[in-house]
Design an enzyme around this catalytic site. Structure first.
Site, PDB file in Angstrom:
ATOM      1  NE  ARG A 120      -3.919  -1.968   2.605  1.00 50.00           N
ATOM      2  CZ  ARG A 120      -4.238  -2.360   3.915  1.00 50.00           C
ATOM      3  NH1 ARG A 120      -3.663  -1.844   4.938  1.00 50.00           N
ATOM      4  NH2 ARG A 120      -4.921  -3.357   3.869  1.00 50.00           N
ATOM      5  CB  CYS A 124     -10.970  -2.787   7.360  1.00 53.35           C
ATOM      6  SG  CYS A 124     -10.143  -3.319   8.804  1.00 53.35           S
ATOM      7  CD  GLN A 167      -9.803  -0.407  13.712  1.00 54.06           C
ATOM      8  OE1 GLN A 167      -9.216   0.398  14.136  1.00 54.06           O
ATOM      9  NE2 GLN A 167      -9.488  -1.427  13.069  1.00 54.06           N
ATOM     10  CB  SER A 183     -15.346  -9.340  11.169  1.00 50.85           C
ATOM     11  OG  SER A 183     -15.951  -8.258  10.948  1.00 50.85           O
ATOM     12  N   GLY A 184     -12.798  -7.523  11.987  1.00 57.25           N
ATOM     13  CA  GLY A 184     -11.726  -6.975  11.464  1.00 57.25           C
ATOM     14  C   GLY A 184     -10.260  -7.649  11.672  1.00 57.25           C
ATOM     15  CD  GLU A 232      -6.032  -1.302  12.031  1.00 57.35           C
ATOM     16  OE1 GLU A 232      -5.336  -2.248  11.645  1.00 57.35           O
ATOM     17  OE2 GLU A 232      -7.149  -1.581  11.409  1.00 57.35           O
ATOM     18  NE  ARG A 237      -9.775  -5.904  16.948  1.00 55.84           N
ATOM     19  CZ  ARG A 237      -9.609  -5.650  15.619  1.00 55.84           C
ATOM     20  NH1 ARG A 237     -10.530  -5.208  14.641  1.00 55.84           N
ATOM     21  NH2 ARG A 237      -8.284  -5.970  15.030  1.00 55.84           N
ATOM     22  CG  HIS A 252     -13.764  -1.385  11.345  1.00 56.28           C
ATOM     23  ND1 HIS A 252     -13.924  -2.274  12.098  1.00 56.28           N
ATOM     24  CD2 HIS A 252     -12.759  -1.612  10.612  1.00 56.28           C
ATOM     25  CE1 HIS A 252     -13.094  -3.460  12.044  1.00 56.28           C
ATOM     26  NE2 HIS A 252     -12.445  -2.884  11.033  1.00 56.28           N
ATOM     27  CG  ASN A 309     -15.252  -5.025   9.491  1.00 60.09           C
ATOM     28  OD1 ASN A 309     -16.373  -4.855   9.820  1.00 60.09           O
ATOM     29  ND2 ASN A 309     -14.608  -6.115   9.610  1.00 60.09           N
TER      30      ASN A 309
HETATM   31  N1  LIG Z   1     -10.558  -8.651   8.102  1.00 55.31           N
HETATM   32  C1  LIG Z   1     -10.833  -7.506   7.669  1.00 55.31           C
HETATM   33  O1  LIG Z   1     -11.803  -6.625   8.232  1.00 55.31           O
HETATM   34  C2  LIG Z   1      -9.784  -6.725   6.707  1.00 55.31           C
HETATM   35  C3  LIG Z   1     -10.042  -5.595   6.182  1.00 55.31           C
HETATM   36  C4  LIG Z   1      -9.146  -4.985   5.258  1.00 55.31           C
HETATM   37  C5  LIG Z   1      -8.016  -5.763   4.822  1.00 55.31           C
HETATM   38  N2  LIG Z   1      -7.638  -7.091   5.579  1.00 55.31           N
HETATM   39  C6  LIG Z   1      -6.494  -7.676   5.097  1.00 55.31           C
HETATM   40  O2  LIG Z   1      -6.896  -8.854   4.027  1.00 55.31           O
HETATM   41  C7  LIG Z   1      -6.019  -9.851   4.546  1.00 55.31           C
HETATM   42  C8  LIG Z   1      -6.793 -11.053   4.944  1.00 55.31           C
HETATM   43  O3  LIG Z   1      -7.430 -10.952   6.157  1.00 55.31           O
HETATM   44  P1  LIG Z   1      -8.392 -11.721   6.832  1.00 55.31           P
HETATM   45  O4  LIG Z   1      -9.018 -10.890   8.034  1.00 55.31           O
HETATM   46  O5  LIG Z   1      -9.199 -12.413   5.968  1.00 55.31           O
HETATM   47  O6  LIG Z   1      -7.473 -12.976   7.475  1.00 55.31           O
HETATM   48  P2  LIG Z   1      -7.703 -14.491   7.841  1.00 55.31           P
HETATM   49  O7  LIG Z   1      -9.271 -14.614   8.219  1.00 55.31           O
HETATM   50  O8  LIG Z   1      -6.752 -14.884   8.798  1.00 55.31           O
HETATM   51  O9  LIG Z   1      -7.420 -15.372   6.562  1.00 55.31           O
HETATM   52  C9  LIG Z   1      -6.123 -15.479   5.884  1.00 55.31           C
HETATM   53  C10 LIG Z   1      -6.386 -16.226   4.616  1.00 55.31           C
HETATM   54  O10 LIG Z   1      -4.843 -16.586   4.194  1.00 55.31           O
HETATM   55  C11 LIG Z   1      -4.457 -17.710   4.173  1.00 55.31           C
HETATM   56  N3  LIG Z   1      -3.233 -17.889   4.518  1.00 55.31           N
HETATM   57  C12 LIG Z   1      -2.695 -17.926   5.863  1.00 55.31           C
HETATM   58  N4  LIG Z   1      -1.266 -18.390   5.582  1.00 55.31           N
HETATM   59  C13 LIG Z   1      -0.943 -18.438   4.429  1.00 55.31           C
HETATM   60  C14 LIG Z   1      -0.021 -19.058   3.778  1.00 55.31           C
HETATM   61  N5  LIG Z   1       1.244 -19.289   4.498  1.00 55.31           N
HETATM   62  N6  LIG Z   1      -0.006 -19.410   2.568  1.00 55.31           N
HETATM   63  C15 LIG Z   1      -1.253 -19.469   1.788  1.00 55.31           C
HETATM   64  N7  LIG Z   1      -2.291 -18.808   2.395  1.00 55.31           N
HETATM   65  C16 LIG Z   1      -2.330 -18.571   3.759  1.00 55.31           C
HETATM   66  C17 LIG Z   1      -5.390 -18.547   4.938  1.00 55.31           C
HETATM   67  O11 LIG Z   1      -5.532 -19.751   4.583  1.00 55.31           O
HETATM   68  P3  LIG Z   1      -5.957 -21.248   5.699  1.00 55.31           P
HETATM   69  O12 LIG Z   1      -7.323 -20.979   6.051  1.00 55.31           O
HETATM   70  O13 LIG Z   1      -5.540 -22.369   4.929  1.00 55.31           O
HETATM   71  O14 LIG Z   1      -5.041 -21.037   6.861  1.00 55.31           O
HETATM   72  C18 LIG Z   1      -6.866 -17.810   4.872  1.00 55.31           C
HETATM   73  O15 LIG Z   1      -7.362 -18.020   3.689  1.00 55.31           O
HETATM   74  C19 LIG Z   1      -4.765  -9.392   5.497  1.00 55.31           C
HETATM   75  O16 LIG Z   1      -3.836  -8.951   4.760  1.00 55.31           O
HETATM   76  C20 LIG Z   1      -5.732  -8.276   6.148  1.00 55.31           C
HETATM   77  O17 LIG Z   1      -4.708  -7.479   6.918  1.00 55.31           O
HETATM   78  C21 LIG Z   1      -8.660  -7.598   5.976  1.00 55.31           C
END
Ligand SMILES: NC(=O)c1ccc[n+]([C@@H]2O[C@H](COP(=O)([O-])OP(=O)(O)OC[C@H]3O[C@@H](n4cnc5c(N)ncnc54)[C@H](OP(=O)(O)O)[C@@H]3O)[C@@H](O)[C@H]2O)c1
Length: 354
Positions: A109, A146, A173, A176-177, A199, A232, A239, A324
């Protein structure tokens, strides 16, 4: 064979990935063709791994096999919802293989060659992709953190109309974030967590890049500073951010309300399927915005602003609320992919055959 454009989703089993699956399951332009996650999930059936988290899915999508990230991908567009440490390796590799990578991760970013885009605010920043030409044949486009999305969308009309001198933001926040598994329930009940690692730096910087000016093909960050406290709270989605802002010329609440209400953004007339009719909704109800009542406006893509009022310290205070996972993550990435398509960037992507 469908005429929809094939897309891949990385991190498909995570919180954001599951929301991407839900949003893309019956998208008019894009079709989920490939889904990837960690080796822990590889080989599993998508519908089983999501276990209902993305809602009811068409059989074609539910029966997709989740793969690991290794090997080549065939889709021109790859939507990434990976942890930033994983994105650091795979996203440039995919851009190097000719894909258009549309990423939620924070990794790139702040890269001066990578646009950080909210289509309504700074669609024109896609011009930065010219600067990526020497780096890889594909491209990387990112969406903000987010909580930044709602903040930057509320600040955009004020920066455009008056100019921001400085701002102070305190965030509330949702759980789920934090992604999976998220904070332990015992830490959240009857409590507010006053620190979210990494953050505050993102919230302080990203609005300056998003509201920055393009000059001779390069981006100059907006000069204002943002003081941030990120917390949080025990809310599932949505959020909320409390903002106090000093504006050039010290406009009063009526002028600020007019700037917010009359703001149209830069997506009018583009026909983006995920763009809400109104990007900002301004409420006069002093009890709003509230996460439970306001987060789902326009499928979670409208930001709600309320309690616009004088501030003794900086001039103006208000609250802004954004979903978010929709406006702040999956919907944000999808809207960026749609914007890229109308700008001809999807057709320009040409993944290398393996
Ligand atoms: N949650 C939000 O509101 C939000 C908002 C904006 C941006 N983000 C960003 O979006 C991204 C995802 O966030 P999230 O909240 O969805 O995270 P999350 O729930 O922890 O999901 C992570 C995903 O990445 C996969 N993963 C983890 N380690 C891996 C590896 N070594 N190789 C390949 N795949 C891997 C996981 O697969 P497995 O299930 O197989 O472990 C899962 O599909 C992050 O960069 C976060 O900062 C999140």
């Amino acid at each position: 064979m469908s005429e929809r454009i094939p897309v891949g989703i990385l991190g498909t089993t995570g919180t954001v990935g599951a929301r991407l699956v839900r949003l893309l399951a019956d998208h008019p332009w894009f079709e989920i063709a490939e889904v990837g996650a960690s080796d822990r999930s590889a080989g599993g059936r998508l519908g089983d791994l999501l276990a209902g988290e993305a809602g009811p899915l068409p059989e074609r999508v539910a029966s997709l096999e989740v793969r690991s990230l290794s090997g080549s991908w065939s889709s021109p567009v790859i939507l990434s919802a990976l942890p930033s440490s994983v994105a650091r390796e795979i996203e440039p590799a995919l851009a190097g293989a000719g894909h258009l990578v549309v990423s939620n991760a924070s990794t790139f970013r702040n890269d001066p060659d990578v646009p950080l885009v909210i289509p309504e605010v700074n669609a024109h920043h896609l011009a930065l992709l010219e600067r990526q030409r020497g780096r890889w044949p594909g491209a990387i486009v990112t969406n903000p953190n987010c909580v930044v999305t709602g903040l930057a969308m509320a600040l955009a009309p004020l920066h455009e109309r008056f100019g921001i001198v400085r701002a102070v933001a305190t965030t509330f926040q949702a759980i789920s974030g934090a992604g999976k598994p998220g904070p332990p329930a015992g830490d959240l009940v009857d409590n507010v967590l006053p620190f979210i690692a990494g953050e505050e730096e993102k919230v302080a910087y990203e609005p300056r890049k998003i509201l920055g000016a393009l000059e001779d093909g390069a981006l100059r960050d907006a000069p204002f500073r943002v003081g941030v406290t990120a917390t949080r709270v025990n809310v599932l989605h949505g959020h909320l951010v409390s903002v106090s802002v000093e504006l050039e010329g010290a406009p009063g609440p009526d002028e600020v309300l007019d700037a917010l209400r009359s703001w149209e953004g830069r997506t009018a007339g583009l026909g983006l399927p995920s763009a809400p009719a109104r990007a900002l909704e301004v409420t006069d109800d002093p009890t709003r915005p509230q996460p439970r009542l306001d987060r789902d406006r326009s499928g979670g893509m409208t930001v709600t602003v309320g309690r616009v009022r004088p501030c003794e310290a900086l001039g103006i205070s208000f609250l802004a609320l954004a979903h978010n996972l929709d406006r702040g993550a999956a919907g944000a990435a999808l809207l960026n992919a749609e914007l890229c398509r109308v700008k001809g960037l999807v057709e320009a992507a040409s993944p290398r055959p393996s």
